[in-house]
Motif scaffolding. Structure first.
Motif, PDB file in Angstrom:
ATOM      1  N   UNK A   1       0.837  -1.200   0.000  1.00  0.00           N
ATOM      2  CA  UNK A   1       0.000   0.000   0.000  1.00  0.00           C
ATOM      3  C   UNK A   1       0.873   1.251   0.000  1.00  0.00           C
ATOM      4  N   UNK A   2       1.937   1.231   0.795  1.00  0.00           N
ATOM      5  CA  UNK A   2       2.849   2.377   0.842  1.00  0.00           C
ATOM      6  C   UNK A   2       3.495   2.628  -0.513  1.00  0.00           C
ATOM      7  N   UNK A   3       3.922   1.559  -1.178  1.00  0.00           N
ATOM      8  CA  UNK A   3       4.560   1.703  -2.500  1.00  0.00           C
ATOM      9  C   UNK A   3       3.585   2.313  -3.506  1.00  0.00           C
ATOM     10  N   UNK A   4       2.328   1.844  -3.440  1.00  0.00           N
ATOM     11  CA  UNK A   4       1.322   2.404  -4.352  1.00  0.00           C
ATOM     12  C   UNK A   4       1.093   3.884  -4.048  1.00  0.00           C
ATOM     13  N   UNK A   5       1.059   4.220  -2.760  1.00  0.00           N
ATOM     14  CA  UNK A   5       0.847   5.615  -2.367  1.00  0.00           C
ATOM     15  C   UNK A   5       2.008   6.499  -2.825  1.00  0.00           C
ATOM     16  N   UNK A   6       3.221   5.976  -2.686  1.00  0.00           N
ATOM     17  CA  UNK A   6       4.403   6.751  -3.090  1.00  0.00           C
ATOM     18  C   UNK A   6       4.402   7.018  -4.588  1.00  0.00           C
ATOM     19  N   UNK A   7       3.859   6.066  -5.344  1.00  0.00           N
ATOM     20  CA  UNK A   7       3.844   6.224  -6.799  1.00  0.00           C
ATOM     21  C   UNK A   7       2.667   7.039  -7.305  1.00  0.00           C
ATOM     22  N   UNK A   8       1.808   7.491  -6.374  1.00  0.00           N
ATOM     23  CA  UNK A   8       0.622   8.240  -6.793  1.00  0.00           C
ATOM     24  C   UNK A   8       0.972   9.716  -6.914  1.00  0.00           C
ATOM     25  N   UNK A   9       1.035  10.201  -8.125  1.00  0.00           N
ATOM     26  CA  UNK A   9       1.367  11.612  -8.344  1.00  0.00           C
ATOM     27  C   UNK A   9       0.126  12.497  -8.308  1.00  0.00           C
ATOM     28  N   UNK A  10      -1.006  11.930  -8.678  1.00  0.00           N
ATOM     29  CA  UNK A  10      -2.248  12.695  -8.611  1.00  0.00           C
ATOM     30  C   UNK A  10      -3.423  11.738  -8.506  1.00  0.00           C
ATOM     31  N   UNK A  11      -4.549  12.291  -8.046  1.00  0.00           N
ATOM     32  CA  UNK A  11      -5.750  11.462  -7.893  1.00  0.00           C
ATOM     33  C   UNK A  11      -6.966  12.360  -8.005  1.00  0.00           C
ATOM     34  N   UNK A  12      -7.965  11.890  -8.739  1.00  0.00           N
ATOM     35  CA  UNK A  12      -9.220  12.639  -8.850  1.00  0.00           C
ATOM     36  C   UNK A  12     -10.363  11.660  -8.705  1.00  0.00           C
ATOM     37  N   UNK A  13     -11.419  12.092  -8.042  1.00  0.00           N
ATOM     38  CA  UNK A  13     -12.572  11.206  -7.902  1.00  0.00           C
ATOM     39  C   UNK A  13     -13.788  11.996  -7.461  1.00  0.00           C
ATOM     40  N   UNK A  14     -14.925  11.339  -7.553  1.00  0.00           N
ATOM     41  CA  UNK A  14     -16.141  11.835  -6.913  1.00  0.00           C
ATOM     42  C   UNK A  14     -16.321  11.025  -5.640  1.00  0.00           C
ATOM     43  N   UNK A  15     -17.140  11.536  -4.739  1.00  0.00           N
ATOM     44  CA  UNK A  15     -17.414  10.752  -3.537  1.00  0.00           C
ATOM     45  C   UNK A  15     -18.851  10.967  -3.078  1.00  0.00           C
ATOM     46  N   UNK A  16     -19.342   9.939  -2.376  1.00  0.00           N
ATOM     47  CA  UNK A  16     -20.637  10.029  -1.706  1.00  0.00           C
ATOM     48  C   UNK A  16     -20.376   9.755  -0.227  1.00  0.00           C
ATOM     49  N   UNK A  17     -20.748  10.700   0.599  1.00  0.00           N
ATOM     50  CA  UNK A  17     -20.512  10.582   2.045  1.00  0.00           C
ATOM     51  C   UNK A  17     -21.845  10.390   2.753  1.00  0.00           C
ATOM     52  N   UNK A  18     -21.955   9.298   3.492  1.00  0.00           N
ATOM     53  CA  UNK A  18     -23.178   9.023   4.265  1.00  0.00           C
ATOM     54  C   UNK A  18     -22.821   9.054   5.741  1.00  0.00           C
ATOM     55  N   UNK A  19     -23.405  10.014   6.433  1.00  0.00           N
ATOM     56  CA  UNK A  19     -23.139  10.157   7.871  1.00  0.00           C
ATOM     57  C   UNK A  19     -24.305   9.520   8.623  1.00  0.00           C
ATOM     58  N   UNK A  20     -24.000   8.552   9.473  1.00  0.00           N
ATOM     59  CA  UNK A  20     -25.024   7.875  10.269  1.00  0.00           C
ATOM     60  C   UNK A  20     -25.041   8.511  11.657  1.00  0.00           C
ATOM     61  N   UNK A  21     -26.176   9.089  12.025  1.00  0.00           N
ATOM     62  CA  UNK A  21     -26.284   9.824  13.289  1.00  0.00           C
ATOM     63  C   UNK A  21     -27.004   8.949  14.294  1.00  0.00           C
ATOM     64  N   UNK A  22     -26.274   8.494  15.280  1.00  0.00           N
ATOM     65  CA  UNK A  22     -26.814   7.502  16.219  1.00  0.00           C
ATOM     66  C   UNK A  22     -27.963   8.077  17.037  1.00  0.00           C
ATOM     67  N   UNK A  23     -27.803   9.296  17.522  1.00  0.00           N
ATOM     68  CA  UNK A  23     -28.810   9.876  18.418  1.00  0.00           C
ATOM     69  C   UNK A  23     -30.164   9.987  17.741  1.00  0.00           C
ATOM     70  N   UNK A  24     -30.144  10.296  16.461  1.00  0.00           N
ATOM     71  CA  UNK A  24     -31.387  10.518  15.735  1.00  0.00           C
ATOM     72  C   UNK A  24     -31.812   9.295  14.924  1.00  0.00           C
ATOM     73  N   UNK A  25     -30.970   8.278  14.920  1.00  0.00           N
ATOM     74  CA  UNK A  25     -31.236   7.093  14.095  1.00  0.00           C
ATOM     75  C   UNK A  25     -31.539   7.528  12.664  1.00  0.00           C
ATOM     76  N   UNK A  26     -30.715   8.422  12.143  1.00  0.00           N
ATOM     77  CA  UNK A  26     -30.955   8.999  10.827  1.00  0.00           C
ATOM     78  C   UNK A  26     -29.616   9.140  10.112  1.00  0.00           C
TER      79      UNK A  26
END
Lengths: 211, 158
Positions: free
Chosen positions: A36-61
């Protein structure tokens, strides 16, 4: 009846095998981290989209947000939320920009080390370099058929206050990160799925310019 | 064969029972969820993020998270007593004098957002149109701004 029961047992066995996980130790652990470290060292750039899902325990939402991420070696990061709200974070080595539709701030990282530290940890996390930062995290790895699940537990007090652990999922096919899971002390957790990932492609420098 | 299958069924049933979620006090909050974009501004700095609230018969429960999705604080507001309890406050806010102010201010904001009866002290300036709410604590020079979060389409994971 016998046939049906045999099929059920076969399916259950297959499910168990698919979910087989191995906690790596010793030389196997080190080999996975090195890869993993070798792959990271060889990474000169990275682009992506992301979807972030936050699970809120107090609200069960949950709260779902979407955005894009761009990284360029060694110290350029752009993290942008596009839906359902606009928020932009840019780190370009000497300055940090945070802004939304109503407010913008530019922070000089020479005078504000907190932001520099936050940006450094973000970059190390998305690239996988965090695995070798023993001052920041203790590392354990679980191997499945298709991925390495790397658990990072913060060592420093200020990081411990932000979250209890981070789990990074690396795709074995290309040794690149596909998911980030952040677990907070209050029981909340966030899953960030990276999609449309491109590595070592050309990235417009303007993306990292401070607006 | 029959005994083996019975044993297997019992194992699966035991696993489901062990990991099955028992109803907790949290999961009993079944009121409608509201989401607001919020910004808290002081003379020197600002915090922005999302406020998510749920209303039940007796209380309004809320979570304030920053733009990166990390929790800043949570609260429970009792509709009958008008009192608010802060929970899981982030370290940078977890000072007694900060929490004292936040408790009063957030209670004012929640009462306004939910159109609850209240008599606000002269310490507050409140600007409330049909969409956005601004609450200013004049004494502490703190400004709270809330605007409903427009969610496009159905929220789901991809």
């Amino acid at each position: 009846m016998k046939k049906l029961l045999s099929i059920i047992i076969l399916i259950l066995s297959a499910c168990i095998l698919c979910q087989a996980q191995t906690h790596l130790q010793g030389s196997q652990l080190q080999a996975a981290i090195t890869k993993i470290n070798n792959a990271a060292a060889g990474m000169k750039s990275m682009s992506c989209s992301f979807v972030q899902t936050k699970h809120i325990k107090l609200l069960n939402d949950k709260m779902v947000s979407k955005g894009t991420m761009n990284y360029k070696q060694t110290d350029k990061l752009r993290w942008e939320y596009t839906s359902p709200y606009k928020y932009l974070f840019i780190f370009n080595g000497s300055k940090v920009y945070v802004g939304n539709s109503s407010r913008k701030d530019v922070i000089d990282t020479k005078s504000n080390k907190v932001f520099k530290e936050v940006a450094r940890i973000m970059m190390n996390t998305v690239t996988g370099k965090a695995l070798s930062k023993k001052d920041d995290f203790s590392v354990s790895v679980v191997s499945t058929n298709s991925a390495w699940q790397v658990t990072l537990v913060p060592v420093k007090k200020d990081l411990k206050q932000m979250f209890s652990k981070v789990i990074l999922v690396f795709n074995k096919a290309n040794t690149m990160i596909s998911e980030i899971n952040i677990y907070e002390k209050n029981g909340d957790w966030s899953n960030i799925k990276l999609t449309g990932v491109t590595y070592n492609g050309a990235i417009n420098e303007k993306l990292f310019a401070i607006p | 064969m029959k005994n083996f299958l019975l044993f297997l069924s019992l194992c699966i049933g035991a696993i489901q029972f062990t990991f099955g979620q028992e109803p907790t006090a949290d999961s009993l909050n079944t009121g409608p969820t509201r989401k607001y974009k919020f910004e808290l501004t002081t003379s020197k700095a600002a915090i922005s993020g999302i406020l998510i609230t749920q209303e039940t018969q007796n209380e309004i429960v809320g979570s304030m998270i920053n733009d990166f999705g990390l929790s800043a604080l949570e609260f429970k507001f009792n509709k009958k007593t008008g009192k608010i309890k802060l929970l899981n406050v982030a370290q940078f806010l977890n000072k007694w004098y900060i929490k004292l102010v936040l408790k009063k201010d957030i209670a004012v904001c929640i009462r306004r957002l939910y159109n609850l009866e209240s008599k606000e002290s002269k310490n507050y300036i409140i600007l409330d149109d049909s969409q956005d709410l601004t609450v200013v604590n004049k004494k502490r020079n703190l400004k709270y701004q809330f605007s409903p979060l427009q969610i496009q389409g159905k929220e789901d994971e991809t």
